[in-house]
Design an enzyme around this catalytic site. Structure first.
Site, mmCIF file in Angstrom:
data_model
loop_
_atom_site.group_PDB
_atom_site.id
_atom_site.type_symbol
_atom_site.label_atom_id
_atom_site.label_comp_id
_atom_site.label_asym_id
_atom_site.label_seq_id
_atom_site.Cartn_x
_atom_site.Cartn_y
_atom_site.Cartn_z
ATOM 1 N N GLY A 89 -31.366 42.228 12.466
ATOM 2 C CA GLY A 89 -30.394 41.342 13.093
ATOM 3 C C GLY A 89 -29.443 40.693 12.105
ATOM 4 O O GLY A 89 -29.047 39.543 12.283
ATOM 5 N N GLY A 126 -24.838 35.573 12.161
ATOM 6 C CA GLY A 126 -25.736 34.424 12.234
ATOM 7 C C GLY A 126 -26.618 34.217 11.022
ATOM 8 O O GLY A 126 -26.210 34.412 9.873
ATOM 9 N N TYR A 139 -39.837 33.046 26.944
ATOM 10 C CA TYR A 139 -39.295 32.913 25.592
ATOM 11 C C TYR A 139 -40.334 32.327 24.637
ATOM 12 O O TYR A 139 -40.482 32.792 23.505
ATOM 13 C CB TYR A 139 -38.047 32.035 25.603
ATOM 14 C CG TYR A 139 -37.464 31.826 24.219
ATOM 15 C CD1 TYR A 139 -36.969 32.898 23.482
ATOM 16 C CD2 TYR A 139 -37.420 30.553 23.642
ATOM 17 C CE1 TYR A 139 -36.438 32.713 22.211
ATOM 18 C CE2 TYR A 139 -36.888 30.361 22.375
ATOM 19 C CZ TYR A 139 -36.408 31.444 21.666
ATOM 20 O OH TYR A 139 -35.895 31.261 20.398
#
Length: 272
Positions: free
Chosen positions: A13, A17, A164
């Site tokens: 990822g 970010g 989550y």
């Protein structure tokens, strides 16, 4: 060790970010960075691709490898790890940064979204570790760092978004288990989590919260750097909070990390 010069990092990822911030901090040391993410082509809603991230890493002084990789797919992860080893000769550090988020209650969580979170977060972290460990075990100072919170069974974190919380705590328990298994073999396995919100696109998933209520991803990158330069044999099994890591490194003034100093900083999830 105070530098990651010459080290090879496999970061999931990392096209934007926190993952990208960690990659750029390592690049400034002259590290090799494998950017493993799905973002191969531009997305009008989300800035950054593996290719723009790779260029940024190289501009910062590192060597980069852009790898289109869905960490839900075992074959893609194995291929990405193999490509990294071919390009750089090994892997010293795995950063499990990729994560999926959906902050809704049980009746408002489609099973497709539930499955995505479990597959990316806990399963993906386990899969990437499994693929990288044969190489990490031969590295001189190997680290696995996963972006997940300290384990908690407090119902206040489970009730609002069970799916989550299960996915994030799954990453935490994977960290706990891998630390117990591989810490004695010299691989540092730790977790890192922010005390306050971090200004990333994930904030858009939280109603009523703006990026001004958070800190820059740079604070996580600096904390990660401080952990990854520690002696792997004496630093494992920890659930670090970023401001505590920086304090231990002698950085006590965190005001420069605030996105908007005029706005109050809000605590991140899973932090009491």
């Amino acid at each position: 060790m105070t530098s990651l010069s010459g080290k090879t990092l496999f970061i999931t990822g990392a096209s934007r970010g926190i993952g990208l911030a960690i990659a750029l901090r390592a690049a400034r040391d002259g590290a090799n960075v494998a950017i493993a993410a799905k973002s191969d082509v531009p997305n009008p809603k989300l800035p950054g691709t593996i290719h723009t991230a790779a260029k940024a890493v190289e501009d910062a002084g590192g060597r980069a490898l852009a790898l289109k990789c869905d960490i839900r797919e075992e074959d893609e992860v194995k291929a990405a790890v193999a490509a990294t080893v071919d390009a750089f000769g090994g892997i010293d550090i795995l950063v499990n940064n990729a994560s999926a988020i959906w902050l809704r209650g049980a009746l408002d969580t489609p099973m497709k979204r539930f499955d995505l979170m479990q597959q990316v977060n806990s399963r993906g972290s386990f899969l990437c570790a499994q693929a990288c460990l044969p190489h990490l075990l031969h590295a001189p100072n190997p680290h696995i760092l996963t972006l997940c919170p300290p384990p908690s069974l407090d119902p206040k974190w489970w009730g609002p978004h069970t799916g989550y919380t299960l996915a994030k705590m799954g990453m935490s328990f994977v960290t706990l288990g891998l630390a117990a298994e591989f810490g004695p073999q010299g691989v540092a396995v730790n977790a890192l989590w922010p005390r306050t919100l971090i200004a990333t696109d994930a904030l858009n998933m939280i109603p009523g919260v703006e990026t001004g209520n958070g800190r820059s991803p740079a604070i996580m990158a600096d904390a990660a750097h401080a952990i990854l330069t520690r002696d792997a044999k004496t630093c494992t099994g920890n659930f670090f909070i970023e401001d505590e890591v920086l304090h231990d490194a002698g950085i006590t003034d965190l005001s420069g990390y605030a996105v908007d100093p005029s706005k109050p900083l809000l605590p991140d999830l899973f932090i009491d």
